[in-house]
Each structure stands twice: as C-alpha cells, then as structure tokens.
Design an enzyme around this catalytic site. Structure first.
Site, PDB file in Angstrom:
ATOM      1  N   HIS A 442     -13.085  14.321 -78.958  1.00 22.10           N
ATOM      2  CA  HIS A 442     -11.854  14.758 -79.634  1.00 22.10           C
ATOM      3  C   HIS A 442     -11.539  13.853 -80.829  1.00 22.10           C
ATOM      4  CE1 HIS A 442      -7.423  16.030 -79.527  1.00 22.10           C
ATOM      5  NE2 HIS A 442      -7.390  14.913 -80.234  1.00 22.10           N
ATOM      6  N   GLU A 443     -11.483  12.553 -80.561  1.00 22.55           N
ATOM      7  CA  GLU A 443     -11.039  11.617 -81.601  1.00 22.55           C
ATOM      8  C   GLU A 443     -12.066  11.429 -82.700  1.00 22.55           C
ATOM      9  OE1 GLU A 443      -8.110  10.430 -81.839  1.00 22.55           O
ATOM     10  OE2 GLU A 443      -7.251  10.644 -79.835  1.00 22.55           O
ATOM     11  N   GLU A 499      -4.681  19.419 -83.445  1.00 17.03           N
ATOM     12  CA  GLU A 499      -5.007  18.943 -82.090  1.00 17.03           C
ATOM     13  C   GLU A 499      -5.842  19.984 -81.361  1.00 17.03           C
ATOM     14  OE1 GLU A 499      -4.833  16.007 -81.193  1.00 17.03           O
ATOM     15  OE2 GLU A 499      -3.571  15.374 -82.858  1.00 17.03           O
TER      16      GLU A 499
HETATM   17 ZN    ZN Z   1      -5.879  14.219 -81.533  1.00 19.07          ZN
END
Ligand code: ZN
Length: 716
Positions: A442-443, A499
C-alpha cells in the site's frame, strides 16, 4: 455494567511486540533506546498531572495496591474478603490498565471519563484488607479520599473541557473563556507560544493575577523567559516557570546517559536542546531540537519528546506531554527495500494499465516504518507527522512515520463478529504477516505508482498526445494544466480515492508469488496468506461502515470509505466471490456473516479488482475528476434495500463494535553492557504488571511524593 463511562469487560488487553526490531539493534543502539525509554516513562507522569485533578492520586492509590502484593493474592483478598465477583476483579484490573494506558481517568480517544465497574464500597473493602493498607495504613487512608472524585459522574465531570461544563488542567478551575482570551492575546502580543504552559488565575495583594506557568526544572526568574509583573489591557500578567520540575529532572538525567550512546552529532545536539528546553522552559530550544530531529534522517532509534499535541486544551493552544521511543525494524526494512528495488522492472509492469500511465522512473514515496518501544502519552497513534511547529515544518520539513507494530497489534484481537470460526483461526495465524505485506504494498507501490499526465512548466506535455488515448473512449487523453494538481481536481474525494487506489494495488499485487517471496512466505502458506489479505480487506470494508454517518450520508474516514468501496466492487463482481448475509445471532438479534470463496480470488476477484484499479488509475492520470467521481460515489453509496441493505446493517455494525484495545509495552533493563527487553505477553494483567515493574519501590515512593506535591500545589 455497560455505562459509556466504564471500560467493557471484553476490552482487548494486548502486548505491543517490538522484540524482532529490538533484537536487530546493536548493543549501543539498545543502550540509547533504553535511556530514552526511561526518560519517556519518567515524563509520562506529566500527562497524569495534565488530565484531571484526581488522576495522580488514583495512580498512586492503585499502583500501591497492585505493587504491594502479587496480583493473584490480591485477587484472593478481593474474592474472599471484599465480596468481589471474578468479573468485578477483572474489571478493576481493566480500569487500572485503562488508567495507565491513557495516563489519566479520561480516555485519550474521546476525552470521556471512565470509572471502575465495581462498587465504591467493595473497592474500599479491598483496599482496607490489602497488604498495602497493612504496610502503610495512613498513606492508603489519605489516598482513599480520591475515591469520591474517582467515582464522580456529575454532568460537569463527564468530559474534558473548560469549566463549568468540563474538566481541564490547562487552566485553574476559576478560569473562563474570557480569561483564556486575555492570555491568548497577551501571548500573541509578546511572541510567547503556549505549548508548555498552563494558565493560573489567583489573587495577590488584592489584585487578580494571570500567571502563565511554564514547564521547567528551574523555577526562578530568567531573562527572556519569565516576566515577574506586567500590565496588559488593565490586567496583571506574569510568566513564571517550574511546573513538573521533579519529573523533568529525572528525564534530563536519563537524557545525559542517552547522550553517551548517540549515533551522530545531530542526536547529541538534539538531546542537548531538549535538555535546555526542559531545564529552562524555553520553547525556542525545543524548536531547535526539533530541527536537529527533522534533519536526522532514518535513525535506528527514533525519539521525540516534549509538549506536542494541543487537542486536549479546550482552546487548543497548550499541549499534552508526549515522549516516544521507536526502533527501526531492520528485518522488515530489508523486505521493503527489496520491494522498492524490484518495483520498476518487475512489479509495476504487472499493474493493469500500460506504460503510458506509468512514470518512467519509480520514485520511492516518503514512508518509514518503525516499531514503538515506549510511548508516554494518552494513547497510541498508528502514525505520526511532526513537528507541529509551523515555522519549523515550513523551513525544515517534517517526518512522516508509520508505527507498524501498533497497527499490527490489532491482529492479536481474537475472534470478532461477522466471520466464521475457521476464518478467525486463519486470521489469527496469518494476520500479522498479511498486514505487513498489505502495508508495504500500500505505502510503497500503492501510493508510489501511476503517472499524472500534465503540462510541464516549460509549456510542453509530459506525454505524447498523439499516442496516448483515453482507453475508455478512444479520444485524446485528458491532462492536468499548469497550476492544477490531483487535489485541486478531485477536491473532497481526493484522499478516500487515493487510499482506495493504494489498497487495491496492494490487494492486486498481493496475489503475485514473487512478491510473497520477498516477504519470505513459504510455498505451502501462499494461498492461505492471499486469502487472509483479501478476507481482511472485505472485513475491514464491512466494519468500516461504523465510520459512516447515516443522517448526513457522509463518510467520516478516508480509509474506511476506501475499504467499503472495495467490498462493494467485490460484491458487484458476483459469482459467489464474496457474500454478506443477514443472520440471527445467539442473542436473537440480527447479525451478519461475511464469506469469501478462496477458489474465486484468482479468477473473479483478480479480474474485478484489475478492472476497477485500471479505472481508478486512468481517471487519476488524466485528471478526469468527473469520471472518477461518478464511479467512486456509486460504490460509496450505502443502499437501504436490495441484496445488501448496508444502510440498515449500519446499526448491526455499530452494535457489534469491539472495544478499543489497551496495550502493554515492554520494560527495558540493563544487563552488563547490553539491554534486555522484558515482555508482557497477552493476559488480563499484562498492562498492570508492566507498570508495577516499571520502577523499583524506592522510585515509586519518590513518584508518589512528587505527584502528591503537584496535587496539593497546582492552583498556586
Ligand atoms: Zn495510504
């Protein structure tokens, strides 16, 4: 039981693991971490003093009760001689755990007062029959005066706030909003920043004095820091110092030890500046220290300490004390580095869009992951972005740190609603590693991938307009004009949408065996891990409904909305990939069951997420906020009817909400030239035990005296 001012019996009491990271440090780094941890724990008593007038005494009373005899013998006294039930004793341990975790009797999250779930009469009987009372009857008798305030749930005591509506320690109780305004204007006029202050109002020689009191070891006058007497708009003003002197002195003594084990000159200068701030009360010194802190990039041991967050001051000016020590997890960093190194050539090309929508050179996003060893403040965040000084932030930058073990601690919560027992068992087994993979993807790749088509400062485009087409229409691709960016086009949708993109990238790439290899997932575990990652995402999507506000039709939290959207995409894919059905719980009330078909993840799931991800990316690349919004808002809808009436299910999700976890942190102890970590494995008394073993009996005596001195003198 069950009042919103009591901590539930099923509150998860968990241990915050940092063993792997700590073991990866050198002995010198461990020494540094140890002394900083000691400093942090000494400083944490300041938070007790900042929360409520009764917090310090409740701490002294209950810690003495728990440290004077082993918890199992205290348990016998409670059951045999004070009439406690098993659950009442457990609730008392939970109350104490909440008190030390929040460093006060108001929750760090929500500022709500909590009281014990056992009656005052029984608690009194237990204290009187305890070894603590046998050893020091006078002391315990005196401490027991706090039982009144401890159980007081009068309207004005229920939440933190400015009197008469709430409780605050940032002002003496006689202060009003007007007094707060006078102090604010005076400080603004004299360039005084309120971070490490309280406001006291008292009478002196027939005059009302506003005294701005700084936290410092020294208490006398000091040129440029204190002001003995001043007149401002007809008010008598003073700036004095000396708050929390004892605890700051203990901290500074540990910081001197830590200084011997620093890794570089920046850490030396940073600590020297912290010491100067704590000694004199100078905020400028703390800003200078923060500058060195920001410049000290990616240290093995990270620490920040001082008066940091202003949420709890009713006028949001004065800050709560906070001190943390975090350590780099070298094992995990190595995996993350491998992921980044291989991203451009191997992993990014696997994403469901062509090279037209991908940058030529992969830029590693600003992300560092640390494990918390010690955190002294009213509760633990999962990430930090500091310093909070606007001037330092603008001139020197800031650090953005993800606290991985705090996030991972949640995977230790056993069971829960909406899943089968078999699924819970799998989550318990693979949840922690699954989260590590999810967070890394994700990051690093999620937020790091994808290109923005745009006009450059020299007027040319960063893509070939003849060649790059809108894949959905075949028309020329849209792009960002000069001065425009993603946030300006996607506005209020920007963070949930981004996100969602990062989460979907993680889900999609989490199916790639070579990526699981980077995380040392064995071949026999692979399919289970993929399943758990996908199940967790769907589960988070369902529980995230908690953050939806049905009356306003709004989402309160970007991550929750993102995961809910992913769940809806998976439901839309159909073919039995995911199902959410309404059932009846053991209590006879409506319940929900979520299931995921493992066999369909690679086929139906991968295809649906790939198609969705391609849209997310292409709309974002072209700056097509209209297209992106139409799609994203459709999935964000919370329908009242149809096969998945989430609007109606919202109530079930709320009712089944789990209590917030309370975490035990380890202690550290010198062992020759090295340091050992003392863990407190998950148990009802893990938090309590970690605290009663944090200091020796002599130190506890000193702590109690210092807390008593504060309580009797804080208004003068
Ligand atoms: Zn994030």
């Amino acid at each position: 039981m069950g009042s919103q001012h009591e901590l539930p019996l099923d509150t998860p009491l968990l241990y915050l693991k940092s063993e792997e990271a700590f073991a990866g440090l050198t002995p010198r780094e461990r020494r540094y971490a140890h002394h900083l941890s000691r400093a942090s724990w000494w400083g944490s008593f300041i938070v007790l003093c900042q929360t409520s007038p009764e917090s310090p005494t409740i701490f002294s009373l209950l810690t003495r009760l728990l440290r004077s005899q082993p918890i199992d013998t205290l348990h016998s006294v409670a059951i045999d001689r004070a009439g406690f039930t098993e659950n009442e004793f457990k609730s008392l341990i939970i109350y104490y755990s909440g008190l030390v975790y929040n460093l006060g009797n108001y929750l760090g999250f929500g500022d709500r007062k909590f009281i014990p779930s056992v009656s005052r009469g029984k608690l009194e009987a237990l204290i009187k029959a305890s070894k603590a009372s046998l050893e020091a009857p006078d002391v315990m008798e005196r401490y027991m005066e706090v039982l009144g305030p401890m159980y007081n749930l009068e309207e004005s005591k229920r939440f933190l706030g400015l009197p008469p509506n709430g409780i605050t320690m940032y002002f003496t109780p006689n202060c009003t909003q007007e007094d707060a305004d006078v102090a604010k204007e005076y400080m603004a006029a004299h360039n005084i920043e309120a971070w490490n202050t309280r406001l006291l109002k008292y009478e002196e020689d027939g005059e009302t004095v506003y005294d701005i009191r700084l936290a410092s070891i020294e208490s006398g006058p000091s040129e440029g820091i204190t002001v003995d007497s001043d007149v401002f708009q007809g008010h008598r003003m003073r700036v004095s110092r000396g708050d929390y002197s004892y605890f700051l002195k203990k901290m500074v003594s540990e910081l001197h030890h830590a200084r011997e084990f620093t890794a570089n000159d920046m850490e030396v200068q940073m600590l020297d500046k912290y010491v100067e701030c704590f000694t004199t009360g100078s905020i400028q010194a703390h800003k200078d220290g923060s500058t060195f802190w920001v410049k000290n990039k990616s240290p093995a041991v990270e620490t920040y300490m001082g008066f940091i967050e202003v949420y709890r001051d009713p006028v949001n000016q004065r800050a709560e004390f906070e001190s943390f020590v975090a350590v780099v997890n070298r094992e995990q960093s190595r995996k993350f580095d491998t992921l980044v190194d291989r991203a451009e050539k191997e992993f990014l090309p696997l994403l469901p869009w062509g090279s037209d929508f991908e940058e030529d050179v992969f830029m590693r996003p600003d992300f560092s992951s640390l494990d918390i060893l010690t955190f002294g403040s009213s509760g633990l965040p999962i990430g930090i972005n500091i310093p909070n000084y606007k001037d330092v932030k603008e001139e020197q930058g800031f650090k953005n740190v993800s606290l991985t073990n705090v996030m991972a601690a949640r995977t230790g919560i056993k069971g829960g609603p909406f899943l089968s027992e078999a699924d819970h068992a799998l989550r318990e087994k693979h949840g922690a590693l699954g989260l590590e993979i999810q967070v890394g993807l994700h990051e690093l790749l999620g937020h790091g991938c994808g290109k923005f088509l745009r006009r450059k400062d020299d007027g040319t485009l960063n893509f070939d307009p003849e060649k790059v087409r809108n894949p959905f229409t075949g028309d020329k691709a849209g792009f960002y004009e000069k001065g425009e960016n993603y946030n300006s086009r996607f506005t209020n949708l920007a963070s949930a949408y981004e996100e969602c993109r990062a989460e979907t990238v993680a889900l999609y790439l989490g199916l790639v065996d070579e990526i699981l290899d980077v995380f040392s997932v064995g071949a026999e575990e692979r399919e289970d891990l993929k399943y758990v990652c996908w199940l967790d995402m769907m589960y988070a999507g369902l529980r995230g409904l908690e953050m939806y506000q049905p009356t306003q039709g709004k989402w309160g939290q970007a991550h929750s909305q993102a995961r809910y959207v992913i769940l809806r995409v998976a439901l839309e894919a159909g073919q039995g990939l995911v199902s959410v059905t309404e059932t009846t719980g053991d209590d006879g009330l409506p319940d929900l069951l979520l299931t995921l078909d493992k066999a369909k993840i690679h086929s139906v799931g991968r295809e649906a997420m790939g198609e969705f991800l391609r849209k997310l990316q292409v709309y974002r690349s072209m700056g097509d906020a209209e297209g992106g919004r139409a799609m994203f808002e459709k999935y964000s809808e919370v329908p009242s009817d149809g096969p998945h009436p989430f609007h109606r299910w919202h109530e079930i999700v709320l009712r089944k909400r789990r209590p917030r976890m309370i975490l035990a942190m380890p202690n550290t102890r010198l062992a020759g030239d090295d340091v050992e970590l003392l863990p407190y494995p998950e148990a009802v008394d893990c938090v309590a035990k970690s605290w009663v073993e944090r200091f020796n009996p002599e130190e506890f005596e000193q702590i109690e005296s210092a807390l008593s001195a504060f309580v009797s003198g804080w208004m003068k």
